[in-house]
Structures are given as C-alpha cells and as structure tokens.
Design an enzyme around this catalytic site. Structure first.
Site, mmCIF file in Angstrom:
data_model
loop_
_atom_site.group_PDB
_atom_site.id
_atom_site.type_symbol
_atom_site.label_atom_id
_atom_site.label_comp_id
_atom_site.label_asym_id
_atom_site.label_seq_id
_atom_site.Cartn_x
_atom_site.Cartn_y
_atom_site.Cartn_z
ATOM 1 N N HIS A 3 0.995 -1.347 -0.058
ATOM 2 C CA HIS A 3 0.168 0.302 -0.038
ATOM 3 C C HIS A 3 0.898 1.200 0.020
ATOM 4 O O HIS A 3 1.272 1.866 0.899
ATOM 5 C CB HIS A 3 -1.112 0.005 1.211
ATOM 6 N N HIS A 21 -9.816 1.176 -0.263
ATOM 7 C CA HIS A 21 -9.997 1.720 0.739
ATOM 8 C C HIS A 21 -11.229 1.880 1.670
ATOM 9 O O HIS A 21 -12.112 2.536 1.214
ATOM 10 C CB HIS A 21 -9.554 3.459 0.583
ATOM 11 N N HIS A 38 -6.390 -0.052 4.628
ATOM 12 C CA HIS A 38 -6.332 0.279 5.986
ATOM 13 C C HIS A 38 -7.458 -0.641 6.833
ATOM 14 O O HIS A 38 -7.217 -1.541 7.548
ATOM 15 C CB HIS A 38 -6.652 1.865 6.112
ATOM 16 N N GLY A 45 -9.128 8.053 -2.096
ATOM 17 C CA GLY A 45 -9.781 9.346 -1.885
ATOM 18 C C GLY A 45 -10.593 9.320 -0.448
ATOM 19 O O GLY A 45 -10.660 8.475 0.154
ATOM 20 N N GLU A 49 -10.973 3.235 6.855
ATOM 21 C CA GLU A 49 -9.629 4.170 7.400
ATOM 22 C C GLU A 49 -10.168 5.360 8.469
ATOM 23 O O GLU A 49 -9.980 5.062 9.416
ATOM 24 C CB GLU A 49 -8.966 4.656 6.113
ATOM 25 N N HIS A 73 1.088 4.955 -2.301
ATOM 26 C CA HIS A 73 0.620 5.867 -3.343
ATOM 27 C C HIS A 73 1.917 6.715 -4.009
ATOM 28 O O HIS A 73 2.685 7.358 -3.443
ATOM 29 C CB HIS A 73 -0.293 6.835 -2.651
ATOM 30 N N ASP A 88 1.721 8.963 -5.935
ATOM 31 C CA ASP A 88 1.711 10.659 -6.072
ATOM 32 C C ASP A 88 1.897 11.066 -4.607
ATOM 33 O O ASP A 88 1.967 12.182 -4.259
ATOM 34 C CB ASP A 88 0.543 11.097 -6.491
ATOM 35 N N ASP A 137 2.233 4.038 2.896
ATOM 36 C CA ASP A 137 1.158 4.947 2.296
ATOM 37 C C ASP A 137 1.711 6.096 1.612
ATOM 38 O O ASP A 137 1.473 6.070 0.123
ATOM 39 C CB ASP A 137 0.270 5.332 3.528
ATOM 40 N N ASP A 138 1.818 7.162 2.254
ATOM 41 C CA ASP A 138 2.152 8.473 1.631
ATOM 42 C C ASP A 138 3.455 9.044 2.001
ATOM 43 O O ASP A 138 3.540 10.157 2.985
ATOM 44 C CB ASP A 138 1.207 9.619 1.665
#
Ligand SMILES: O=c1[nH]cnc2c1ncn2[C@@H]1O[C@H](CO)[C@@H](O)[C@H]1O
Length: 360
Positions: free
Chosen positions: A17, A215, A239, A186, A218, A19, A21, A297-298
C-alpha cells in the site's frame, strides 16, 4: 570483529500500500516546478516540506489537500511521470523492499481526456492511458536497474465515479504489463451521487480477473468495509481499522483471512486512529493473528520511510523480528502477483528468513 556483521537479520520487505503521488521526492518536485514554471510553496526541500509534510494529526480530508501543493508541478509532464515511478522503485530497493505494489490515479496525472482537468492545469495532450504507459516504463526501468519487483494498482477516486469505467479499461489493457489490480481511493466520507459507477467497474474487474482492493474503514465506519467486501468484492482492504467496531464483521473477515493493508504512521497523521499506538487496531490484529501488511502509504507527506513504520510497531506494539517475517510472508501471500511469481517471491523470503517453506 566481523561477527557483529551477522547480528542483524537481513529483513526483506514486501510493501502493498503505497501511493505513487504520495511518494515523490521533494527534489524532483522542485526540479519540475522550476523547469515548467509552476509556482510551489517553497524553493528549497525544507521550505517545500514545511508545507507538504506534517507531524501532528489532521483529518483525512485535510490531509488529502496536501496533494494540491505539489501535484501541479508533476501532473501533465511526461518526463516527470516516468521519473517519479523510476525513482520510487530506487527508493524502495534502498529500503530493502523486494516487491512493491504502487498505486495511483492515472487521471490525476493527466491533463487531457480527463474531466475536470485536475490541479487547475490548462489542457495539454497527456491522457490517462499514456500516463499508465509512462509509469509502466518507469517501473520497468527501475526493476531492471535496482533488481526488485514492482507492480501497479490503478485507483478509482471516490469523488469521481465518472472516471471509474476508464480505470477498469486501463487495468484490462495493461493487465500483467505492470498493472495487477484496481483500487478505490480518496475521501470515503465524501457524499457521492454516482457510486454505482464504482460498483460497475469492480464487477468488470472481477469478470476479467483483475485483482481488487478498496480503501475502507480508514476514516469511515465498518459499513464501508462491508460494502467493499460484499458489494465490490475486494480481496484486500486498504487500512480497515474501523472493522473492530463491528465484531461480527471482524470475526467473518478473520475467518476469511481478509488482508488488511495497515499503514501505522499514516493512520496517526490522518486521524484515522486513536493517537495512542498502544490502543491501535494493529495491536488487536496482532493478537488475533489477522492477515495484514505494514506499509508507508504516502511517505512524502508523512516524511517517512518503511523504517519509520516498522520502528513504530516495534517500539509501541512489541513486534519482533519473527513477527516481521510473518507480516511479510502474509504480504507476499496476499500480493496480487500471478501464482507462479507469488511462489517465487515466497521462496525468496523463506530463504532470506532462514525458514522452511513447509513449516509456515
Ligand atoms: O490514506 C489515504 N486514504 C485515501 N486516499 C488516499 C490516501 N492517500 C492517498 N490517497 C489518494 O489516492 C490518490 C491516488 O494515489 C491520491 O492522489 C490521494 O488523493
């Protein structure tokens, strides 16, 4: 002497998991901002990170606004899209990850054949289809140069059901040419009119043998997880922390060995979970020997790397080297690789962990 060298078990990781971006290097954002004349909130890495990353919990909605600060510098640029994919494979290889599934919305990196055109871009000629092609090239170049395996997951966006039919078509077109699955990302608490488009896309994915993750749970309630599993036929849950609020559902998903893509540091910073890691849903998952992975994740926005997340669960939840092995074996088992490649990955892990494959 030299014996010290063997004291640390070589820990190879599987990350499911992540992202694309949310994992761009700040230097790369600055480079393309400058090159393309796109204004950014800072002109040094530190300045940029002051706006993009943060250290104390926000809401999921507020967190998602962080992308606005830097996506205009990357979206719509062929070289940028290809480079961020390539660089992410390099970053992960350096962290010790040997297999990674990288997800993104092709539409959010495009500037043509996408409605509305995201990030206030003026219309150009980079389509979502070409975005997938460019990411694939970046990933494949990265695999060759850094000798790890990288696959991708294409995201539908909760608030943009009109994009979902094309997302599943792109999954079909590029199936097993890097792309292995569909996701729905999102703000799960956003009200959406046309959610049936997501359902149709997931039905088509199932029909075509495209793997599915969603997702859910979460920031949202367990009902979102129910919907993901029973309506969208998700094989993994992104999540899923709030599953614990529905003990019946939790029991069912434990029984079904549903895979939870857990992102510890993310769950703190998005306000998804209680800020006390001692009370984190992962502690319950661990007790129940649930099927889960540990993911970043990010990492751009969370200013983190895989060591941060492993460190948190080690320090606050008592994870041992043995636990980490099990986490990564579970991740490999729940990966969206074709069966033969999955077995190869598992065998690599068993060998690295000094485990007997038949003993798991
Ligand atoms: O933790 C998260 N929860 C929900 N959506 C997310 C999260 N992180 C990123 N994205 C969303 O997924 C898109 C495609 O990669 C990102 O642009 C962001 O909007």
């Amino acid at each position: 002497g030299h014996l010290v060298l063997v004291s640390r078990i070589a820990q190879l990781e599987v990350e499911l998991h992540l992202h694309l971006d949310g994992a761009i290097r700040p230097e790369t954002i600055l480079y393309f901002g400058r090159k393309r004349g796109v204004p950014l909130p800072g002109s040094t890495v530190d300045d940029l990170l002051k706006h993009v990353s943060y250290k104390t919990p926000l809401t999921l909605t507020k967190f998602l606004e962080k992308f606005n600060h830097y996506m205009p510098a990357i979206a719509g640029d062929r070289e940028a899209v290809r480079r961020i994919a390539y660089e992410l494979v390099e970053t992960k290889a350096k962290e010790g990850v040997i297999y990674v599934e990288i997800r993104y919305s092709p539409h959010l990196l495009a500037n043509c054949h996408v409605d509305p055109i995201p990030w206030g871009q003026t219309e150009g000629d980079l389509t979502p289809d070409e975005v997938v092609n460019l990411v694939n090239q970046g990933l494949q170049d990265g695999e060759r140069d850094f000798r790890i395996k990288a696959r991708s997951i294409l995201c539908c966006m909760r608030h943009m059901p009109s994009w979902s039919p094309e997302v599943v078509e792109l999954c079909k077109k590029y199936q097993n040419n890097s792309v292995v699955a569909i996701d729905l990302a999102g703000d799960e608490n956003a009200k959406v009119d046309n959610a049936s488009e997501h359902k149709k896309a997931y039905e088509e994915a199932e029909r075509c043998g495209i793997h599915r993750t969603v997702h859910a749970g979460e920031a949202g309630p367990p009902a979102m997880i129910k919907e993901a599993v029973y309506l969208l036929k998700a094989e993994r849950i992104g999540h899923g922390y709030h599953v614990l609020e529905d003990p019946e559902l939790y029991k069912e998903l434990l029984r079904a060995k549903m895979h939870f893509e857990v992102c510890p540091w993310s769950s703190y910073l998005t306000g998804a979970c209680h800020p006390d890691f001692g009370k984190h849903p992962l502690t319950q998952f661990k007790k129940d020997r649930a099927n889960y992975s540990i993911n970043t994740d990010d990492p751009l926005i969370f200013n983190s790397n895989i060591d941060k997340d492993y460190g948190i669960v080690k320090d606050y939840m008592g994870f041992t080297e043995e636990d980490f092995k099990r986490v990564n074996i579970n991740a490999a088992q729940s990966s969206f690789l074709p069966e033969k490649e999955k077995q190869e990955l598992l065998n690599t892990l068993y060998a690295a962990y000094g485990m007997d494959p038949s003993a798991s």
